[in-house]
Structure formats: structure tokens, C-alpha cells
Design an enzyme around this catalytic site. Structure first.
Site, PDB file in Angstrom:
ATOM      1  N   LYS A 138      72.781 -84.573 -79.606  1.00 51.10           N
ATOM      2  CA  LYS A 138      72.690 -84.008 -78.259  1.00 51.10           C
ATOM      3  C   LYS A 138      73.135 -85.019 -77.217  1.00 51.10           C
ATOM      4  O   LYS A 138      73.931 -84.698 -76.321  1.00 51.10           O
ATOM      5  CB  LYS A 138      71.258 -83.552 -77.964  1.00 51.10           C
ATOM      6  CG  LYS A 138      71.097 -82.874 -76.607  1.00 51.10           C
ATOM      7  CD  LYS A 138      69.641 -82.757 -76.203  1.00 51.10           C
ATOM      8  CE  LYS A 138      69.102 -84.089 -75.730  1.00 51.10           C
ATOM      9  NZ  LYS A 138      67.733 -83.989 -75.154  1.00 51.10           N
ATOM     10  N   ASP A 156      69.809 -78.615 -75.882  1.00 52.18           N
ATOM     11  CA  ASP A 156      68.459 -79.106 -75.627  1.00 52.18           C
ATOM     12  C   ASP A 156      67.499 -77.929 -75.735  1.00 52.18           C
ATOM     13  O   ASP A 156      67.863 -76.857 -76.237  1.00 52.18           O
ATOM     14  CB  ASP A 156      68.380 -79.780 -74.249  1.00 52.18           C
ATOM     15  CG  ASP A 156      68.633 -78.803 -73.106  1.00 52.18           C
ATOM     16  OD1 ASP A 156      68.998 -77.629 -73.369  1.00 52.18           O
ATOM     17  OD2 ASP A 156      68.457 -79.201 -71.940  1.00 52.18           O
TER      18      ASP A 156
END
Length: 242
Positions: A138, A156
């Protein structure tokens, strides 16, 4: 709470239908219209301070990170200065951020690697980024997108929730949701879709209760039961003595 647990909790239990392909573009166009200037809310000045900010933002709000990094970056805005500050020094600035002790160690450790292996520069390479302490897929996706202009999707808790809740990219894992988003989002929208979805999840399609009544993308969303607007309480009547 671990990142895996947090993401599992982010997956909504409300039934949603898979969003038809014909709805994907108008859904995203609606988000783009609502968030025309969408960008990260982290405050940074270059690729390095962006990287550090994203590492610190794991399981923390951007507001809390910005409050801490403002003073931190004035003193240590380069990998060399961060290494010189040391773990204890970094820790003094980020104590208000969740998991600050481990994050302080990671920030100093990744800074040491940047100095030793990359001349103090942040590498424009996914594998190199993910090899840094505290940097996962991420975080690497955020840096590649925001700093290097790559059409990546950083999943997320907000994107994971929206992918499932709206039916845009249903999946039980972060990687499945990411792969679905990359597959379904039109190529010309990939560069900015990550930020449209994050802001929408943060401020409208919230975790506890999606505010469907003020969502301009609701007509194309796959959530079967939309949240109604809150009931308006009638004004109270004060007793007036005769």
C-alpha cells in the site's frame, strides 16, 4: 488491531450487488465531480517526506501525522538528518501517533538504507520500496502514484470498504480488491481514482453509516439498501405562561 484485522472490519456486512460494467465509469465520474481536486491530505515537500508520512500514517489519521511531521521535518527533512536524529529523537516527535515506537525504528532504518544504498534518494522501483522497513504494498503504491505519477491503486481501509460496499471491486483480501480495481477502472481514470475513493470513504461513504442521501454516485452504487437521511426533529415548543 493489526492491519489485516482492521481491513476485515472495514468490509461491510450489508449486502451489495456487483456493480455492472456500464455503471463503473459514471460512478467514478460522479466521484470526480465531487472531488475535482482530489489529492493526498498528507503534508510533504518531496519524495522522502512523502514516504515517511505514508509510513507513519498506517493505522493513524492524516491529521495526526501532519501535526507530528510539521516539527519533525523542520529538523530532519532528509534521510541523513533523520539518521542523525536517531530512534529516540524521532520518537519524541511522533508519540501522538499510534504504534509510534515501531514507526520510529522503521523511519530511521529505512533512512539508513536510503543513505547507504541509494545516495539518499527514494528509489523509483516497487521491489526496492517494499524492501524498506515499514513499507508494504500500500505504501509503495502511494509513493509510486503521488511522487512518480504511476497509475497505481493503494488499497487502505477506505478503498477496501468501498470496493465491497459499492460492488465496484468485491474481495476478501486487499490484493483481490486491488486487482479488481485495476481491472475495472478505465485506464484514463486510474491515475486519480485512488484519491477519489479515499476521500469519498473518509467523508461520505463512512464505515459506520454511509451517508447515501448526499452521495452523488448513489445511482450507480451496488449497495442494495441505501441509508436514508436522518430524521429531522421538530422544533421544541417552549411553554409560554398565559
Amino acid at each position: 488491531m493489526t492491519e489485516t484485522t482492521a481491513l476485515a472490519a472495514a468490509r461491510p456486512k450489508a449486502a451489495s450487488a456487483r456493480m455492472p460494467n456500464k455503471n463503473v465509469r459514471p460512478f467514478l465520474e460522479a466521484l470526480a465531480g465531487h472531488w475535482p481536486d482530489a489529492k493526498t491530505e498528507l503534508v510533504y515537500s518531496d519524495v522522502y517526506t512523502l514516504l515517511v508520512s505514508v509510513v507513519l500514517s498506517a493505522q493513524a489519521t492524516d491529521i495526526s501525522v501532519n501535526k507530528a511531521t510539521g516539527p519533525l521535518f523542520k529538523l530532519a527533512g532528509t534521510p541523513q538528518a533523520m539518521v542523525a536524529l536517531g530512534v529516540e529523537g524521532v520518537g519524541r516527535y511522533i508519540r501522538t501517533i499510534g504504534l509510534w515506537q515501531g514507526k520510529a525504528r522503521n523511519v530511521v532504518a529505512l533512512s539508513e538504507i536510503l543513505v547507504a544504498q541509494y545516495g539518499g534518494e527514494v528509489p523509483h522501483d516497487r521491489d526496492a520500496l517494499e524492501a524498506l522497513p515499514g513499507v508494504g504494498r500500500k505504501t509503495a503504491n502511494v509513493v509510486l502514484n503521488v511522487a512518480f505519477g504511476e497509475p497505481t491503486i493503494a488499497v487502505d481501509t477506505h478503498l477496501f470498504r468501498l470496493g465491497n460496499r459499492t460492488g465496484l471491486a468485491p474481495g476478501a483480501t486487499v490484493r483481490v480488491v486491488e486487482d479488481q480495481l485495476l481491472k475495472r477502472i478505465p485506464p484514463d481514470m486510474l491515475m486519480h481514482a485512488h484519491h477519489w475513493l479515499i476521500l469519498h470513504g473518509r467523508y461520505i461513504c463512512k464505515a459506520r453509516l454511509p451517508e447515501c442521501w448526499r452521495c452523488n454516485a448513489a445511482p450507480w452504487c451496488g449497495l442494495k439498501t441505501k441509508s436514508p437521511p436522518p430524521a429531522v426533529k421538530p422544533p421544541s415548543r417552549k411553554h409560554v405562561a398565559a
